[in-house]
Design a protein around this motif. Structure first.
Motif, PDB file in Angstrom:
ATOM      1  N   THR A  91       0.854  -1.100   0.240  1.00  0.00           N
ATOM      2  CA  THR A  91      -0.045  -0.263   0.041  1.00  0.00           C
ATOM      3  C   THR A  91       0.393   1.370  -0.030  1.00  0.00           C
ATOM      4  O   THR A  91       0.305   2.103  -0.498  1.00  0.00           O
ATOM      5  N   GLU A  92       2.404   1.421   0.933  1.00  0.00           N
ATOM      6  CA  GLU A  92       2.867   2.648   0.966  1.00  0.00           C
ATOM      7  C   GLU A  92       3.312   2.943  -0.390  1.00  0.00           C
ATOM      8  O   GLU A  92       3.649   4.308  -0.995  1.00  0.00           O
ATOM      9  N   MET A  93       3.439   1.221  -1.422  1.00  0.00           N
ATOM     10  CA  MET A  93       4.469   2.018  -2.425  1.00  0.00           C
ATOM     11  C   MET A  93       3.477   2.352  -3.524  1.00  0.00           C
ATOM     12  O   MET A  93       3.423   3.348  -4.942  1.00  0.00           O
ATOM     13  N   LEU A  94       1.941   2.556  -3.433  1.00  0.00           N
ATOM     14  CA  LEU A  94       1.748   2.603  -4.083  1.00  0.00           C
ATOM     15  C   LEU A  94       0.445   4.111  -4.265  1.00  0.00           C
ATOM     16  O   LEU A  94       0.024   4.832  -4.955  1.00  0.00           O
ATOM     17  N   LYS A  95       0.865   4.885  -2.752  1.00  0.00           N
ATOM     18  CA  LYS A  95      -0.599   5.458  -2.470  1.00  0.00           C
ATOM     19  C   LYS A  95       0.456   7.112  -3.383  1.00  0.00           C
ATOM     20  O   LYS A  95      -0.409   8.565  -3.316  1.00  0.00           O
ATOM     21  N   ASP A  96       1.307   6.910  -4.170  1.00  0.00           N
ATOM     22  CA  ASP A  96       2.167   8.847  -4.857  1.00  0.00           C
ATOM     23  C   ASP A  96       2.167   8.591  -6.080  1.00  0.00           C
ATOM     24  O   ASP A  96       2.766   8.757  -7.112  1.00  0.00           O
ATOM     25  N   GLN A  97       1.303   6.784  -6.199  1.00  0.00           N
ATOM     26  CA  GLN A  97       1.813   6.661  -7.786  1.00  0.00           C
ATOM     27  C   GLN A  97       0.238   6.849  -8.748  1.00  0.00           C
ATOM     28  O   GLN A  97      -0.756   7.447  -7.861  1.00  0.00           O
ATOM     29  N   PRO A  98      -0.158   7.354  -9.857  1.00  0.00           N
ATOM     30  CA  PRO A  98      -0.642   8.043 -10.524  1.00  0.00           C
ATOM     31  C   PRO A  98      -1.882   6.869 -10.566  1.00  0.00           C
ATOM     32  O   PRO A  98      -2.272   6.106 -10.233  1.00  0.00           O
ATOM     33  N   LEU A  99      -3.543   7.547 -10.861  1.00  0.00           N
ATOM     34  CA  LEU A  99      -4.613   6.246 -11.022  1.00  0.00           C
ATOM     35  C   LEU A  99      -4.918   6.018 -12.417  1.00  0.00           C
ATOM     36  O   LEU A  99      -3.747   6.991 -13.304  1.00  0.00           O
ATOM     37  N   PHE A 100      -5.858   5.249 -11.953  1.00  0.00           N
ATOM     38  CA  PHE A 100      -5.676   4.757 -13.965  1.00  0.00           C
ATOM     39  C   PHE A 100      -6.178   5.766 -14.310  1.00  0.00           C
ATOM     40  O   PHE A 100      -5.399   5.139 -16.002  1.00  0.00           O
ATOM     41  N   PRO A 101      -7.863   6.488 -14.067  1.00  0.00           N
ATOM     42  CA  PRO A 101      -7.651   7.455 -15.505  1.00  0.00           C
ATOM     43  C   PRO A 101      -6.416   8.138 -16.153  1.00  0.00           C
ATOM     44  O   PRO A 101      -6.342   8.242 -17.362  1.00  0.00           O
ATOM     45  N   GLN A 102      -5.241   8.304 -15.551  1.00  0.00           N
ATOM     46  CA  GLN A 102      -3.792   9.382 -15.577  1.00  0.00           C
ATOM     47  C   GLN A 102      -2.957   8.293 -16.633  1.00  0.00           C
ATOM     48  O   GLN A 102      -2.412   8.970 -17.521  1.00  0.00           O
TER      49      GLN A 102
END
Length: 230
Positions: free
Chosen positions: A62-73
């Motif tokens: 979860t920590e690795m993904l919190k600053d990643q783009p959302l799917f629409p991006q």
């Protein structure tokens, strides 16, 4: 042979209907049965926690993904990469199901590409044998060392699946050879190597000094025989 894209996904669980989400997409390009080196990869913020059971498989937290783009991006870039290509996946209904769920949720149409699932291909070719990606890699002698060290990853699994797909479809043999007529008295077919053109030519390795030396050598010959053929 059409342009093909071998792809894989990682998710928070087994069913988007139960609230699971996409967290990673990896894809590699193949043209005429040859990997081109072009790929697509992204992590995706699923807007929810990653269960420990899923983390143990792909080691994406979860920590690795919190600053990643959302799917629409990332949707448009992914769709641009796969445009016009045949899509190849292992257990394709799972990956395609998650991709289509995310596309619909983001206001995009579902995939219209031709989809090929490698699981039925493997089961037809090796009836009764395990058809998992791990089992097929073991069967074909494809190294899983990186996967065993780092866990499942969408891009890594796409690369492994591409190698498996080549073996499953006879691509290695078909890509390297074509049938030709031998000159022996039995007129039997022999294997003739096919020489593919590189997508991008290699840079010249000749130095300016070597080019100058060659030109000087040619000039010393006077009128070489090949000049008379022009």
């Amino acid at each position: 042979m059409p342009r093909q894209v071998i792809f894989d996904t990682e998710t928070t669980g087994f069913s988007h209907k139960d609230g699971d989400r996409l967290i990673e997409i990896g894809a590699v390009e193949m043209i005429d049965g040859n990997l081109t080196g072009e790929n697509y990869h992204t992590l995706v913020n699923p807007e929810r926690d990653v269960p420990i059971e899923a983390f143990r498989v792909h080691q994406i937290s979860t920590e690795m993904l919190k600053d990643q783009p959302l799917f629409p991006q990332v949707a448009e870039a992914f769709l641009a990469f796969i445009e016009g290509a045949e899509l190849i996946a292992h257990n394709a209904p799972f990956d395609v199901g998650f991709i289509n769920f995310e596309l619909t949720r983001a206001g995009f149409p579902e995939l219209s590409n031709k989809i090929t699932d490698t699981v039925p291909i493997a089961r037809r070719k090796f009836p009764g044998a395990p058809a998992s990606l791990d089992a097929l890699c073991a069967r074909f002698g494809i190294s899983k060392a990186e996967r065993e060290e780092k866990g499942h990853g969408a891009l890594l699994d796409s690369e492994l699946l591409a190698k498996v797909y080549i073996e499953l479809t006879g691509g290695r043999q078909a890509g390297l050879f074509v049938s030709g007529r031998s000159s022996n008295r039995n007129n039997a077919e022999e294997q003739v190597p096919v020489r593919y053109q590189r997508p991008r030519p290699l840079a010249s390795r000749l130095t300016d000094e070597e080019k100058a030396a060659h030109q000087a050598f040619v000039e010393e010959l006077g009128e070489p025989i090949w000049a008379k053929l022009n």
